[in-house]
Write a protein that holds these residues in place. Structure first.
Motif: not given
Length: 137
Positions: A23-36, A38-44
């Motif tokens: 669950v937490v991994g999936l949420v972090l993946i979704l956050l990473g995709v969103w940041f990717l 929007t370009g606001r934060l480094n999603p890596i």
């Protein structure tokens, strides 16, 4: 119950750890995709932690025990604090203004200012039978 006792009472088994990792991994993946996008934060870093959590959750759930304990400790502390904040806000935003309005209108909903009475008992006008207590709902 204290926070330490509550933290010790949380079940930590492989199924719980696996669900936590996924669950937490999936949420972090979704956050990473969103940041990717929007370009606001480094999603890596989000993707790296997500991959660790998902892989550990699937292959070795016991590796997540420490992370899960810390996560739940933070969650319990936040829950403890937010309960007090929300209850305080409700008290000062709802109960206090209601009390002020009732005092201004000289309403006594609890009938406490009846003076020196011999008894404060309020007699019921209706009588109850045994049958009225069955199937109350």
């Amino acid at each position: 119950m204290s926070l330490a006792k509550e933290l010790r009472s949380i079940p930590i088994d492989p199924k719980t750890l696996k669900n936590f990792g996924l669950v937490v991994g999936l949420v972090l993946i979704l956050l990473g995709v969103w940041f990717l996008k929007t370009g606001r934060l480094n999603p890596i870093p989000f993707f790296a932690v997500a991959v660790f959590l998902v892989a550990s959750g699937l292959a070795f759930p016991r590796l997540l025990t420490g992370v899960y304990r810390v996560w739940m400790g933070v969650a319990l502390c936040l829950g403890w604090a937010m309960a007090r904040v929300l209850l305080s806000v409700m008290f000062y935003a709802v109960v206090t203004p209601l009390a002020v309005v009732l005092r201004l209108l000289k309403k006594d909903l609890l009938k406490m200012n009846t003076g020196k009475a011999e008894s404060y008992w309020v007699a019921r006008l209706e009588t109850r039978t045994q049958e009225s207590y069955k199937n109350q709902f």
